[in-house]
Design an enzyme around this catalytic site. Structure first.
Site, PDB file in Angstrom:
ATOM      1  N   CYS A   2      16.456 -50.850  -4.541  1.00 47.01           N
ATOM      2  CA  CYS A   2      16.803 -51.187  -5.568  1.00 47.01           C
ATOM      3  C   CYS A   2      14.965 -51.190  -5.920  1.00 47.01           C
ATOM      4  O   CYS A   2      14.572 -51.665  -5.371  1.00 47.01           O
ATOM      5  CB  CYS A   2      17.961 -51.909  -6.603  1.00 47.01           C
TER       6      CYS A   2
HETATM    7  N1  GLN Z   1      22.675 -54.018  -1.979  1.00 50.36           N
HETATM    8  C1  GLN Z   1      23.062 -54.161  -3.302  1.00 50.36           C
HETATM    9  C2  GLN Z   1      23.553 -52.778  -3.953  1.00 50.36           C
HETATM   10  O1  GLN Z   1      24.430 -51.567  -3.774  1.00 50.36           O
HETATM   11  C3  GLN Z   1      21.607 -54.062  -3.841  1.00 50.36           C
HETATM   12  C4  GLN Z   1      20.828 -52.274  -3.249  1.00 50.36           C
HETATM   13  C5  GLN Z   1      19.586 -51.391  -3.513  1.00 50.36           C
HETATM   14  O2  GLN Z   1      18.636 -52.358  -3.185  1.00 50.36           O
HETATM   15  N2  GLN Z   1      19.701 -50.316  -3.526  1.00 50.36           N
HETATM   16  O3  GLN Z   1      23.565 -52.847  -4.581  1.00 50.36           O
END
Ligand code: GLN
Length: 251
Positions: A2
């Site tokens: 994210c």
């Molecule tokens: N692992 C987390 C989620 O699935 C954060 C995802 C991310 O950083 N893309 O939301």
């Protein structure tokens, strides 16, 4: 991965930080410039912000892409704040929880986001899960790795740890249990920002005594943005930013 951002400073419209800059979070949702893992951040988004005289933040979260949400276009124009935390999500694994799995997670005055992935989740964290009281597991915000990391941080905060101690100790215990996890965490209470760089990019821009922004990546090409080295804890207020190296747990 994210992308996330936190801000402390003079009161601004949400759009001043999240929509207007050329590479704001809104644009990072489809065209991040420095993201190391994943491509498009379209699996939900959220913003948490503080209103004057109220220590408990409000949240607006949605399960879809930020660019498709007309409600957010309006909100980001009329809502003003002097402290916020926002994130756009690229889900590590599919799950049913939608909006509930979109950061920021919240408890009392705290807002939290995780940019990364816990390797081998959930099995790799079973010992840490066992360390949490059942009530905290029953109040997990969602069934994903980030919500569990948040439960571990929240538990430490409830025990009296300050933000930097809670984030640093959580990163080290998760990294030990699940090596090669990516653990860029971001936490604010509206007065301070704490963050970790552990596997992905982290930047900050500070105008001492006025404002501090901490973000996965710069939202414009201002030369005052500074990159945070990997394996670092960042602790910031409106007046200063402190960086401390985090030591990799030894196997
Ligand atoms: N692992 C987390 C989620 O699935 C954060 C995802 C991310 O950083 N893309 O939301």
């Amino acid at each position: 991965m994210c992308r996330h951002v936190a801000y402390l400073g003079p009161e601004v419209q949400l759009r001043t930080l999240l929509r207007d800059p050329p590479h704001a979070l809104h644009r990072q949702s489809w065209a991040p410039r420095r993201q190391k893992h994943g491509t498009v951040n379209a699996d939900g988004f959220g913003v948490g912000w503080y209103a004057p005289g109220d220590p408990v933040p409000a949240r607006y979260r949605r399960p879809g892409p930020i660019w498709a949400d007309l409600g957010f276009t309006d909100l980001s124009r009329v809502v003003r704040t002097s402290a916020l935390l926002a994130a756009v999500r690229d889900a590590t694994a599919p799950g049913p929880d939608q909006e509930a799995a979109a950061a920021p997670f919240a408890s009392e005055r705290w807002l939290f986001s995780h940019n990364g992935a816990v390797r081998g989740w959930p099995g790799s964290l079973s010992a840490l899960v066992d360390s949490l009281p059942p009530a905290e597991l029953l109040t997990l915000e969602a069934r994903n790795d980030s919500a569990l990391v948040w439960a571990l941080v929240r538990h430490r905060l409830a025990d009296g740890d300050d933000g930097p101690t809670a984030l640093a100790d959580t990163v080290l215990e998760v990294a030990e249990a699940a090596p090669t996890s990516r653990l860029n965490l971001l936490l604010t209470d509206g007065e301070t920002i704490t963050a970790t760089a552990w596997g992905d990019t982290l930047w900050y821009r500070s105008e001492p005594g006025r404002s501090t922004v901490v973000a996965s990546e710069p939202y414009d090409d201002d030369p005052y943005w500074c990159e945070v080295p990997d394996r670092t804890l960042l602790a910031a207020s409106r007046t200063d930013v402190l960086l401390t190296p985090l030591k990799e747990p030894t196997a």
